[in-house]
Motif scaffolding. Structure first.
Motif, PDB file in Angstrom:
ATOM      1  N   GLU A   1       0.848  -1.196   0.000  1.00 12.97           N
ATOM      2  CA  GLU A   1       0.000   0.000   0.000  1.00 12.97           C
ATOM      3  C   GLU A   1       0.884   1.247   0.000  1.00 12.97           C
ATOM      4  OE1 GLU A   1      -3.609   2.129   0.084  1.00 12.97           O
ATOM      5  OE2 GLU A   1      -3.395  -0.034  -0.055  1.00 12.97           O
ATOM      6  N   ASN A   2       0.588   2.186  -0.870  1.00  8.62           N
ATOM      7  CA  ASN A   2       1.343   3.435  -1.055  1.00  8.62           C
ATOM      8  C   ASN A   2       2.779   3.171  -1.511  1.00  8.62           C
ATOM      9  OD1 ASN A   2      -0.951   4.866  -0.184  1.00  8.62           O
ATOM     10  ND2 ASN A   2      -0.330   4.596   1.930  1.00  8.62           N
ATOM     11  N   GLY A   3       2.986   2.039  -2.152  1.00  9.85           N
ATOM     12  CA  GLY A   3       4.311   1.678  -2.660  1.00  9.85           C
ATOM     13  C   GLY A   3       4.347   1.643  -4.167  1.00  9.85           C
ATOM     14  N   SER A   4       5.514   1.280  -4.692  1.00 12.94           N
ATOM     15  CA  SER A   4       5.699   1.243  -6.140  1.00 12.94           C
ATOM     16  C   SER A   4       6.546   0.046  -6.537  1.00 12.94           C
ATOM     17  CB  SER A   4       6.360   2.531  -6.620  1.00 12.94           C
ATOM     18  OG  SER A   4       7.656   2.651  -6.066  1.00 12.94           O
ATOM     19  N   LYS A   5       6.519  -0.264  -7.809  1.00 14.64           N
ATOM     20  CA  LYS A   5       7.321  -1.346  -8.363  1.00 14.64           C
ATOM     21  C   LYS A   5       7.659  -0.981  -9.801  1.00 14.64           C
ATOM     22  CE  LYS A   5       7.209  -6.290  -9.465  1.00 14.64           C
ATOM     23  NZ  LYS A   5       8.286  -6.824  -8.657  1.00 14.64           N
ATOM     24  N   LEU A   6       8.913  -1.171 -10.163  1.00 14.63           N
ATOM     25  CA  LEU A   6       9.355  -0.908 -11.524  1.00 14.63           C
ATOM     26  C   LEU A   6       9.276  -2.200 -12.324  1.00 14.63           C
ATOM     27  CD1 LEU A   6      10.605   1.086 -13.560  1.00 14.63           C
ATOM     28  CD2 LEU A   6      12.840   0.360 -12.731  1.00 14.63           C
ATOM     29  N   VAL A   7       8.624  -2.149 -13.490  1.00 15.65           N
ATOM     30  CA  VAL A   7       8.539  -3.306 -14.382  1.00 15.65           C
ATOM     31  C   VAL A   7       8.976  -2.869 -15.776  1.00 15.65           C
ATOM     32  CG1 VAL A   7       6.692  -4.405 -13.061  1.00 15.65           C
ATOM     33  CG2 VAL A   7       6.098  -2.904 -14.961  1.00 15.65           C
ATOM     34  N   GLU A   8       9.268  -3.840 -16.603  1.00 18.17           N
ATOM     35  CA  GLU A   8       9.624  -3.537 -17.991  1.00 18.17           C
ATOM     36  C   GLU A   8       8.716  -4.344 -18.907  1.00 18.17           C
ATOM     37  OE1 GLU A   8      13.457  -3.828 -20.906  1.00 18.17           O
ATOM     38  OE2 GLU A   8      13.770  -3.099 -18.861  1.00 18.17           O
ATOM     39  N   VAL A   9       8.105  -3.664 -19.856  1.00 20.58           N
ATOM     40  CA  VAL A   9       7.223  -4.295 -20.825  1.00 20.58           C
ATOM     41  C   VAL A   9       7.658  -3.853 -22.217  1.00 20.58           C
ATOM     42  CG1 VAL A   9       4.847  -4.507 -21.668  1.00 20.58           C
ATOM     43  CG2 VAL A   9       5.285  -4.325 -19.214  1.00 20.58           C
ATOM     44  N   LYS A  10       8.061  -4.801 -23.030  1.00 18.18           N
ATOM     45  CA  LYS A  10       8.492  -4.519 -24.404  1.00 18.18           C
ATOM     46  C   LYS A  10       9.539  -3.405 -24.442  1.00 18.18           C
ATOM     47  CE  LYS A  10       4.748  -6.188 -27.214  1.00 18.18           C
ATOM     48  NZ  LYS A  10       3.872  -5.865 -28.330  1.00 18.18           N
TER      49      LYS A  10
END
Length: 137
Positions: free
Chosen positions: A14-23
């Motif tokens: 909650e109130n956090g973030s996550k870095l992802v990579e798509v294409k």
């Protein structure tokens, strides 16, 4: 537009973030009050990581000394220069008329709905002719 599974619901606090990579695109995911938001990870001001930014609220004032704090954790402050963006729309609060961070549509779907078929494997006709194998594509 193609859809991509990028994380489990429990991956982002909650109130956090996550870095992802798509294409090849870096996308910052945010979890606020049970909702999920996705923005490009690049600040349109000078390229800082938005995923590394801080989630803050909206502070407004109608007159000197009077402040209204609303929308807790819905404003994103860039980690480099503090530019602020609305995580719902990507709108910049430093230059709202011309700068916006790109947003992406986010949905939460149960795993069994994503895994339902029917899945069909792509097949190719194969035949043998005089010791040669021929595949039609």
């Amino acid at each position: 537009m193609s859809r991509h599974i990028v994380a489990s619901v429990g991956d982002i606090p909650e109130n956090g973030s996550k870095l992802v990579e798509v294409k090849g695109r870096r996308i910052a995911l945010f979890h606020v009050a049970g909702e999920y938001f996705a923005l490009t990870d690049r600040c349109p001001h000078e390229g800082g990581s938005l995923c590394a930014g801080k989630l803050i609220g909206l502070v407004q004032s109608t007159e000197p000394g009077q402040y209204l704090y609303s929308r807790p954790h819905e404003m994103l402050q860039c980690s480099w220069h503090g530019w602020e963006f609305d995580i719902r729309t990507g709108q910049s609060y430093c230059d709202p008329d011309s700068i916006r961070a790109r947003t992406y549509q986010v949905t939460v779907e149960p795993g069994d709905a994503l895994a339902k078929g029917p899945f069909v494997a792509e097949t190719f006709p194969v035949s043998v002719e005089d010791s040669y194998i021929v595949v039609e594509v």
